[in-house]
Design a protein around this motif. Structure first.
Motif, short mmCIF file in Angstrom:
data_model
loop_
_atom_site.label_atom_id
_atom_site.label_comp_id
_atom_site.label_asym_id
_atom_site.label_seq_id
_atom_site.Cartn_x
_atom_site.Cartn_y
_atom_site.Cartn_z
N VAL A 84 0.85 -1.20 0.00
CA VAL A 84 0.00 0.00 0.00
C VAL A 84 0.89 1.24 0.00
N GLU A 85 1.93 1.23 0.85
CA GLU A 85 2.86 2.37 0.91
C GLU A 85 3.59 2.56 -0.42
N ASP A 86 4.16 1.47 -0.95
CA ASP A 86 4.93 1.56 -2.19
C ASP A 86 4.06 2.04 -3.35
N LEU A 87 2.88 1.46 -3.47
CA LEU A 87 2.02 1.82 -4.60
C LEU A 87 1.45 3.23 -4.43
N ALA A 88 1.17 3.60 -3.19
CA ALA A 88 0.59 4.91 -2.93
C ALA A 88 1.53 6.04 -3.37
N GLU A 89 2.83 5.77 -3.39
CA GLU A 89 3.78 6.79 -3.84
C GLU A 89 3.52 7.20 -5.27
N ALA A 90 3.00 6.26 -6.05
CA ALA A 90 2.74 6.55 -7.47
C ALA A 90 1.38 7.17 -7.69
N LEU A 91 0.62 7.32 -6.63
CA LEU A 91 -0.75 7.83 -6.72
C LEU A 91 -0.74 9.36 -6.75
N GLU A 92 -1.52 9.93 -7.64
CA GLU A 92 -1.64 11.39 -7.69
C GLU A 92 -2.36 11.89 -6.45
N PRO A 93 -2.04 13.10 -5.99
CA PRO A 93 -2.80 13.68 -4.87
C PRO A 93 -4.27 13.81 -5.25
N ASN A 94 -5.10 13.73 -4.25
CA ASN A 94 -6.54 13.87 -4.44
C ASN A 94 -7.09 12.82 -5.42
N SER A 95 -6.66 11.61 -5.19
CA SER A 95 -7.22 10.52 -5.98
C SER A 95 -7.27 9.26 -5.14
N SER A 96 -7.96 8.28 -5.64
CA SER A 96 -8.07 7.02 -4.93
C SER A 96 -7.68 5.89 -5.86
N ALA A 97 -7.50 4.74 -5.29
CA ALA A 97 -7.09 3.61 -6.11
C ALA A 97 -7.56 2.31 -5.50
N ALA A 98 -7.67 1.32 -6.35
CA ALA A 98 -7.95 -0.04 -5.89
C ALA A 98 -6.73 -0.90 -6.22
N ILE A 99 -6.28 -1.66 -5.24
CA ILE A 99 -5.24 -2.66 -5.47
C ILE A 99 -5.95 -3.99 -5.58
N LEU A 100 -5.90 -4.57 -6.77
CA LEU A 100 -6.61 -5.81 -7.04
C LEU A 100 -5.61 -6.92 -7.26
N LEU A 101 -5.81 -8.04 -6.61
CA LEU A 101 -4.97 -9.21 -6.85
C LEU A 101 -5.82 -10.23 -7.60
N PHE A 102 -5.47 -10.41 -8.87
CA PHE A 102 -6.21 -11.32 -9.74
C PHE A 102 -5.56 -12.70 -9.75
N GLU A 103 -6.37 -13.72 -9.83
CA GLU A 103 -5.88 -15.02 -10.27
C GLU A 103 -6.40 -15.19 -11.70
N HIS A 104 -5.49 -15.43 -12.64
CA HIS A 104 -5.90 -15.62 -14.03
C HIS A 104 -6.30 -17.07 -14.25
N THR A 105 -7.55 -17.35 -13.86
CA THR A 105 -8.03 -18.73 -13.94
C THR A 105 -8.11 -19.21 -15.39
N TRP A 106 -8.30 -18.26 -16.32
CA TRP A 106 -8.39 -18.64 -17.74
C TRP A 106 -7.11 -19.31 -18.22
#
Lengths: 139, 96
Positions: A84-106
């Motif tokens: 969360v800390e590492d990724l948040a550094e790349a986040l623009e101010p005044n914005s939100s984000a979702a961190i999604l962990l996918f399993e590529h079942t396909w």
């Protein structure tokens, strides 16, 4: 953990501190079709001053929470505070984000086919739009 | 609520990707920021890096110099060293 299909972390930014539910129907479809499974899910919000905070699914407003909760069976708790800390550094101010962990079942049948044929997946590399654009411009 | 205290996915992927020789899967703005951060850290760590290049023999310092110059002067005064030898040796002691 049982053998999973390929796992991928996606970090999706939204302008403003709204966890828009617009991506939920699209995710719902992917999951219902058995294309992906969501293993873990954490949200991040960054204010105008650049202060970022991680937000658990449970902590969302009930409307958003219910909508996102439908997409996940059980959170695997693989996304760490450090992520969360590492990724948040790349986040623009005044914005939100979702961190999604996918399993590529396909990809499971294909992976199994590779293994059965004695092959080995040596590398996986997402090719960015920027890279494709640069190559197209050079060609 | 999940604890989330363990090692991060982003850093672990970066670390194991280097070991396995595969390209980093972390791209775009995240990778750029990570590289900036670790580049800054690398620069801070440079003073700790081991020097493998052979340094030339250092000139003796402070008190050693005075002691050596005195001995040298002594030898010169006694006629054991010529003027040239004295001058050359004196220059060496002073690191000139």
């Amino acid at each position: 953990m049982a053998q999973l299909g390929p796992v991928e972390l996606l970090f999706v930014e939204f302008p403003g501190n709204q966890f828009t539910g617009e991506i939920i129907p699209a995710l719902r479809e992917l999951i219902d079709q058995g294309t992906v499974r969501i293993l873990d899910l954490v949200f991040v919000a960054k204010d105008a001053e650049g202060n970022a905070v991680g937000i658990e699914l449970e902590e969302l407003s009930s409307e958003s929470k219910d909508a996102y909760a439908e997409l996940v069976d059980e959170l695997e708790s693989l996304i760490a505070e450090e992520d969360v800390e590492d990724l948040a550094e790349a986040l623009e101010p005044n914005s939100s984000a979702a961190i999604l962990l996918f399993e590529h079942t396909w990809a499971i049948p294909f992976r199994d086919a590779i293994a059965h044929s004695g092959g080995q997946l040596v590398a996986r590399l997402p090719i960015t739009e920027e890279a494709l654009a640069e190559i197209a411009a050079a060609g | 609520m999940p604890l989330r205290r363990g090692p991060g996915l982003v850093r672990t992927v970066g670390r194991t990707a280097v070991i396995a020789g595969t390209a980093s899967a972390v791209g775009g703005r995240v990778q750029h920021r990570q590289q900036e951060k670790y580049a800054a850290q690398d620069q801070q760590q440079q003073p700790q890096q081991v020097q493998y290049v052979e340094a030339p023999p250092a000139a003796p310092s402070g008190d050693d110099q005075i002691e050596q110059l005195e001995k040298l002067g002594d030898l010169h005064a006694k006629g054991i060293l010529t003027d040239e030898e004295f001058a050359a040796k004196k220059a060496q002691i002073l690191g000139l």
